[in-house]
Every structure is written in structure tokens, then in C-alpha cells.
Design a protein around this motif. Structure first.
Motif, PDB file in Angstrom:
ATOM      1  N   LEU A  89       0.911  -1.272  -0.031  1.00 32.37           N
ATOM      2  CA  LEU A  89       0.023   0.159  -0.010  1.00 32.37           C
ATOM      3  C   LEU A  89       0.852   1.221   0.074  1.00 32.37           C
ATOM      4  CD1 LEU A  89      -2.827  -0.643   2.600  1.00 32.37           C
ATOM      5  CD2 LEU A  89      -3.144  -0.468   0.013  1.00 32.37           C
ATOM      6  N   LEU A  90       1.844   1.394   0.936  1.00 32.32           N
ATOM      7  CA  LEU A  90       2.616   2.460   1.021  1.00 32.32           C
ATOM      8  C   LEU A  90       3.185   2.558  -0.198  1.00 32.32           C
ATOM      9  CD1 LEU A  90       4.069   4.695   2.893  1.00 32.32           C
ATOM     10  CD2 LEU A  90       5.623   3.316   3.309  1.00 32.32           C
ATOM     11  N   GLU A  91       4.118   1.957  -1.001  1.00 32.32           N
ATOM     12  CA  GLU A  91       4.672   1.937  -2.026  1.00 32.32           C
ATOM     13  C   GLU A  91       3.595   2.464  -3.310  1.00 32.32           C
ATOM     14  OE1 GLU A  91       8.124   0.007  -5.090  1.00 32.32           O
ATOM     15  OE2 GLU A  91       6.751  -1.626  -3.889  1.00 32.32           O
ATOM     16  N   ARG A  92       2.529   2.054  -3.489  1.00 35.19           N
ATOM     17  CA  ARG A  92       1.788   2.247  -4.543  1.00 35.19           C
ATOM     18  C   ARG A  92       1.326   3.990  -4.053  1.00 35.19           C
ATOM     19  NH1 ARG A  92      -4.548   0.530  -4.671  1.00 35.19           N
ATOM     20  NH2 ARG A  92      -4.534   1.860  -2.748  1.00 35.19           N
ATOM     21  N   VAL A 134       3.115   6.210  -2.486  1.00 32.56           N
ATOM     22  CA  VAL A 134       4.348   7.260  -2.479  1.00 32.56           C
ATOM     23  C   VAL A 134       4.391   7.148  -4.067  1.00 32.56           C
ATOM     24  CG1 VAL A 134       6.625   7.372  -2.109  1.00 32.56           C
ATOM     25  CG2 VAL A 134       4.936   6.740  -0.311  1.00 32.56           C
ATOM     26  N   ARG A 135       4.740   6.131  -4.773  1.00 30.91           N
ATOM     27  CA  ARG A 135       4.825   6.132  -6.291  1.00 30.91           C
ATOM     28  C   ARG A 135       3.965   7.070  -6.929  1.00 30.91           C
ATOM     29  NH1 ARG A 135      10.263   4.837  -6.605  1.00 30.91           N
ATOM     30  NH2 ARG A 135      10.615   2.833  -5.732  1.00 30.91           N
ATOM     31  N   SER A 136       2.786   6.988  -6.655  1.00 36.56           N
ATOM     32  CA  SER A 136       1.812   7.644  -7.378  1.00 36.56           C
ATOM     33  C   SER A 136       1.732   9.227  -7.196  1.00 36.56           C
ATOM     34  CB  SER A 136       0.456   7.210  -6.898  1.00 36.56           C
ATOM     35  OG  SER A 136      -0.101   7.673  -5.640  1.00 36.56           O
ATOM     36  N   ARG A 194       7.043  17.833  -1.120  1.00 39.18           N
ATOM     37  CA  ARG A 194       8.015  16.849  -0.275  1.00 39.18           C
ATOM     38  C   ARG A 194       6.998  16.047   0.414  1.00 39.18           C
ATOM     39  NH1 ARG A 194      12.928  17.563   1.109  1.00 39.18           N
ATOM     40  NH2 ARG A 194      12.748  16.168   2.896  1.00 39.18           N
ATOM     41  N   LEU A 195       7.668  14.727   0.807  1.00 35.57           N
ATOM     42  CA  LEU A 195       6.615  13.709   1.465  1.00 35.57           C
ATOM     43  C   LEU A 195       7.436  13.384   2.774  1.00 35.57           C
ATOM     44  CD1 LEU A 195       5.850  13.119  -1.695  1.00 35.57           C
ATOM     45  CD2 LEU A 195       5.270  10.824  -0.811  1.00 35.57           C
ATOM     46  N   ARG A 196       6.581  13.463   3.784  1.00 38.40           N
ATOM     47  CA  ARG A 196       7.216  13.031   5.162  1.00 38.40           C
ATOM     48  C   ARG A 196       6.360  11.757   5.323  1.00 38.40           C
ATOM     49  NH1 ARG A 196       9.127  15.866   9.423  1.00 38.40           N
ATOM     50  NH2 ARG A 196       9.374  17.595   8.024  1.00 38.40           N
ATOM     51  N   LEU A 197       7.068  10.674   5.732  1.00 35.65           N
ATOM     52  CA  LEU A 197       6.483   9.527   6.017  1.00 35.65           C
ATOM     53  C   LEU A 197       6.415   9.052   7.406  1.00 35.65           C
ATOM     54  CD1 LEU A 197       7.613   7.529   2.795  1.00 35.65           C
ATOM     55  CD2 LEU A 197       5.483   8.598   2.927  1.00 35.65           C
ATOM     56  N   THR A 228      -4.270   5.198  -0.415  1.00 36.67           N
ATOM     57  CA  THR A 228      -4.687   6.173  -1.666  1.00 36.67           C
ATOM     58  C   THR A 228      -3.739   5.893  -2.878  1.00 36.67           C
ATOM     59  OG1 THR A 228      -3.626   8.154  -0.702  1.00 36.67           O
ATOM     60  CG2 THR A 228      -6.159   7.704  -0.180  1.00 36.67           C
ATOM     61  N   GLU A 229      -4.289   6.510  -3.978  1.00 34.62           N
ATOM     62  CA  GLU A 229      -3.505   6.330  -5.246  1.00 34.62           C
ATOM     63  C   GLU A 229      -3.898   7.631  -5.862  1.00 34.62           C
ATOM     64  OE1 GLU A 229      -2.355   3.754  -9.056  1.00 34.62           O
ATOM     65  OE2 GLU A 229      -3.853   3.052  -7.694  1.00 34.62           O
ATOM     66  N   ALA A 230      -2.792   8.596  -6.071  1.00 33.34           N
ATOM     67  CA  ALA A 230      -3.203   9.612  -7.169  1.00 33.34           C
ATOM     68  C   ALA A 230      -3.170   9.070  -8.490  1.00 33.34           C
ATOM     69  CB  ALA A 230      -1.814  10.565  -7.121  1.00 33.34           C
TER      70      ALA A 230
END
Length: 503
Positions: free
Chosen positions: A241-244, A246-248, A259-262, A319-321
Motif C-alpha cells: 500500500l505504501l509503495e503504491r 508514494v509512487r503515485s 515533499r513527502l514526510r512518511l 490512496t493512489e493519485a
């Protein structure tokens, strides 16, 4: 054909069993305010009625409906609006097209609204279609004052009451039709009061009649600067889920200052370490640990306090953009000084709506109107994709807000651990003067609660929701409608015996 017949039968049952109860008193919806209701004995201001002959409809049908009113009008006239405004001396004027008919209580309920809302410049109501046999169909129910929606889509009200002096001034400045309504309502909707009752019946055409298609004008608010945007994603395990997610965001977002803060909330899955190592190779991504027991509000507040972005995006890891310009779409709205929280339309993986705004009162607490429907699926309340709508709240599954506004209201209330904190945040933003919006042309996929069990809502969240939602939960949401069900999210008409908001 079968669906049309079922719709007509359902509306006939609504007219017999539900509408009389709703119509028994006047109810007023103002912008982002608890509805005012329960005014059965309020005297009705005498309205002048102006019948617009330009449409060429059956004027006698309109006149006959006037003769059947429960209260008298000040006077009637049948000529163009500007002339009527100039010649009438009545302080309030009702405008209707020739051929359309007023419901018997129309002048009484609208006159009562004029008495109660003497500061309003325009008062509107709902309408439906009536055929030559007097059969009604296709109700068009509208939210309370919704200036962002009306900016994009001409509401085309069939029956409108205007304050004569204000309308005369606006008409003198060149306003007519939609622009006249817009001038009177005001950019903030403060001049507009809506009476959520079907008080006008449009004349059906020879083909059976339909509501005119309101013209949609997609409105964009391009930012005048390039502020920094920081996307905050909390997660626990579930590397796929996380990879999908963030990649999107990284691959389908065209905005540069991003920027992304995980925030790792106590993950134990060994598959996460190599993923996080790969993600952190992108200079836009940072990873931090917050191992406390899951507490959404506290996690988001902690990450927001450390964030450096001018704008924050709270984003679920499920979620996925899917639209490339979604950051810019939300950004243009969020930077407006009068706007607080902004959200996109969220879709289930099969394309049905998961979120297009939040209405308080659905399921007894809050819910997502149009959820489970297609974005273009018509209901008595319109469709999810009709345009940018004002709501009392939007979902923090994907929510953008300026950090300064978020900080001004104190961030998320940590009385909410799992659910309801987003609604509460939006209500406090609204109280501070910042409206909430859903922008349906920005879209993301949301596997709702794929990472958490939605049924596990702590008792403390329920208690906090009761306190926070207040009269919006018990009296009503001004951006929803008392004729619609609160039992599900389909925006269908309320059934006989179904509890209604208090009168």
C-alpha cells in the motif's frame, strides 16, 4: 423506462407521506450556519409576483396557481424583470417564468422567509416538473447557499424572491439572469437564503419535460506564487500500500515544490526496510518514526509541527493519485484567503464515489453523500461530479490546508483518536472564517480503511463527535437537504416513517 417509473412512484409516495411534514413550517438554510426552523406562526411578508413572459409558456397556468395560494400577493405583473423592479413598490418580488406553477404554500413559506431573513437579498427554493395532467416528477433539491458550486454551475432556480432595492441596484449595474443572482447572493453567500422545499413546478415539455441543463463553467484559481507543499503519510506495515501511494504521488504529481514526510507508526514487517531505503533515495522523501499507539490526531499534529511546508496534505497510505494536476487543483483553492480545508473526489477502485464531501447527520453522525454512486449518476440532489461544492467538512483521507490556518485553529483535536477529527477540524476552520471545499475534477483512488478496521471507533471519539458536531447533527447540515435520507449515502428521497430533522 422501468427506472423512470420506479422514480415516479417513489416521488409520489414522498409527496403523500413525507412532504407534508417537511412543508409544515418554514426552514431557512444560510451559508455554513445551523438551519433555522420551526416557524409555523411567522407572518408572511406580502410578495409581488412578476411573471416573465419571455419563455412563451402558458401564463394562465401560472395565474391559476396564484389564485390557489394560502396567502395573497401584493400584486402581480407580467412583464420583463427590470421594468417590474422599476415600477413595483413592494419590498420583495417573486420572479417566475410564464407556464410554471407555484405550490399552494409557496407565497406563504417564501413570505415567512422574507420576514425572518430581512437581511437577505435573494431567497430561493426547490422545484420539480409537472405535466399537463398535474403529475409531478424529477425533483431538483439544492444545497443551502453554495457560492463555489454556483460559480461553476448556473443553479437556474425556477422561483426566486429578491429584495427589490438590492435587485434594482444590481440590475442597474448590468446584472441580469445568473449574474443578477450572483450579485445578490454575494461571493460569500451571505446575501442568499434557501428554503429547502419544492415550491415551484416547472412546465413539462411535449416530450414529458426535464430540468434545463445548467451550464457548467469549470473555475480554476491558479496560484499567484509557488508555495511549498508537504504531504504527510502515516503508515504501519503494508509495504505494498505504501509503495503504491508514494509512487503515485511522486510520479503523477507535476508540482515541483513538493515533499513527502512518511511517519512509521510502529511497523514490524521486515519488507518495509528495503522499501523505505529505496524511497529515501528521492530527495523529496523523508522517513521518521513515531511508535506510539495509533492515534490519528496526535500523529498528524506531531508531523505537522515538524513540517516545513507552506501547505500540508494529510494523505492516507491506502490512496493512489490518478490525475496528474491534483496538487495544483487543490493548491489554487487552498490559497484563497477564505478557504480552509480542500479535498479531491476519492473513488473506490471500481470507479464509484467514496468521498465527494461530508454531510453531518448521515448515519446519525456524518457520512459521504453520493458514496457508492458513479460520479455522473444523477440523484434528486444532483451528481457528485457537478462541480466544486461547499461542505461543512471534507475527509482527511486526502486533505490540503495552509499550515498557518491549521496552526491558527490548533490543528486536530486530540480528543479524537481514530474518526471524526477531520470533521471537527473543518468545523473549527469554518468558525474561524475558512470554508471547506471538495474539488471533483481532482481525483484519487481510496481503498477505504484497507489499512485499518473502520468499525473500531473508540467511545471517546463518539463522545467528542457529539460535542463537536452539535446542532449540525441534530438540526441539520445547511449543505445537505431535509428531504434526503440520513440512513445511507445515496441521496435518495426520505421514506415514510424515517426520522426527520427536528421542525
Amino acid at each position: 423506462m422501468r427506472r423512470a417509473l420506479e422514480g415516479r412512484a417513489g416521488y409520489a409516495a414522498f409527496q403523500r407521506h413525507v412532504e407534508p411534514e417537511i412543508a409544515s413550517s418554514t426552514r431557512l438554510h444560510r451559508f455554513a450556519a445551523v438551519p433555522e426552523s420551526g416557524f409555523r406562526a411567522t407572518p408572511a411578508a406580502a410578495l409581488a409576483v412578476v411573471i416573465d413572459p419571455s419563455g412563451g409558456g402558458d401564463g394562465e397556468a401560472t395565474q391559476a396557481s396564484l389564485r390557489g395560494q394560502t396567502v395573497r400577493c401584493a400584486h402581480t405583473a407580467e412583464y420583463p424583470i427590470l421594468r417590474a423592479l422599476q415600477e413595483s413598490r413592494a419590498p420583495w418580488i417573486a420572479l417566475i417564468r410564464s407556464g410554471d406553477r407555484l405550490a399552494p404554500i409557496a407565497l406563504e413559506r417564501l413570505g415567512q422567509a422574507a420576514t425572518l431573513a430581512s437581511d437577505a437579498a435573494v431567497i430561493t427554493c426547490d422545484d420539480d416538473i409537472i405535466d399537463r395532467k398535474g403529475r409531478r416528477s424529477r425533483p431538483m433539491l439544492r444545497p443551502g447557499p453554495c457560492p463555489d458550486l454556483w460559480l461553476e454551475r448556473n443553479p437556474d432556480f425556477a422561483l426566486v424572491v429578491v429584495a427589490r432595492e438590492a435587485a434594482l441596484a444590481a440590475a442597474g449595474a448590468g446584472g441580469e439572469g445568473w449574474s443578477l443572482f450572483s450579485c445578490l447572493a454575494g461571493r460569500d453567500g451571505s446575501g442568499h437564503v434557501h428554503v429547502p422545499l419544492v415550491l415551484c413546478h416547472r412546465a413539462g415539455s411535449r416530450r414529458g419535460g426535464s430540468h434545463p441543463r445548467s451550464r457548467q463553467r469549470p473555475v480554476r484559481h491558479p496560484p499567484d506564487r509557488e508555495p511549498s507543499v508537504e504531504v504527510i503519510v502515516a503508515f504501519r506495515d503494508r509495504p505494498q500500500l505504501l509503495e503504491r501511494c508514494v509512487r503515485s504521488v511522486l510520479e503523477r504529481s507535476t508540482y515541483e515544490r513538493l515533499r513527502l514526510r512518511l511517519v512509521d507508526n510502529g511497523s514490524t514487517d521486515p519488507g518495509l526496510a528495503p522499501l523505505l531505503e529505496r524511497l529515501e533515495k528521492d530527495s523529496r522523501v523523508s522517513v521518521e518514526a513515531d511508535g506510539r499507539p495509533f492515534h490519528f490526531s496526535a500523529l498528524m499534529n506531531g508531523a505537522a509541527a515538524r513540517a516545513k511546508g507552506d501547505l500540508l496534505v494529510f494523505l492516507n497510505n491506502d490512496t493512489e493519485a490518478i490525475s496528474r494536476g491534483w496538487i495544483e487543483e487543490l493548491l489554487g483553492e487552498a490559497l484563497r484567503p477564505e478557504v480552509g480545508a480542500v479535498a479531491p473526489m476519492l473513488l473506490y477502485p471500481d470507479g464509484r464515489v467514496q468521498h465527494a464531501g461530508v454531510a453531518i447527520g448521515i448515519h446519525g453522525w456524518a457520512g459521504h453523500p453520493f458514496a457508492g454512486l458513479r460520479p455522473d449518476e444523477r440523484t434528486p440532489f444532483g451528481a457528485a461530479g457537478d462541480g466544486t461544492r461547499n461542505w461543512m467538512a471534507v475527509s482527511a483521507a486526502c486533505m490540503m490546508v495552509e499550515k498557518s490556518k491549521f496552526d491558527e485553529v490548533g490543528g486536530f483535536d486530540e480528543s479524537f483518536a481514530v474518526g471524526g477529527g477531520d470533521v471537527d477540524l473543518c468545523l473549527r476552520l469554518t468558525a474561524a472564517g475558512y470554508r471547506s471545499l471538495c474539488v471533483p475534477h481532482a481525483r484519487l483512488i481510496h481503498d477505504e480503511s484497507a489499512s485499518r478496521d473502520p468499525s473500531r471507533v473508540p467511545a471517546g471519539d463518539i463522545k467528542a463527535s457529539r460535542r463537536s458536531y452539535g446542532a449540525f447533527r441534530t438540526v441539520g447540515d445547511p449543505f445537505y437537504h431535509p428531504a434526503l435520507t440520513l440512513q445511507d449515502t445515496t441521496c435518495r428521497l426520505r421514506s415514510a416513517g424515517e426520522p426527520a430533522p427536528p421542525p
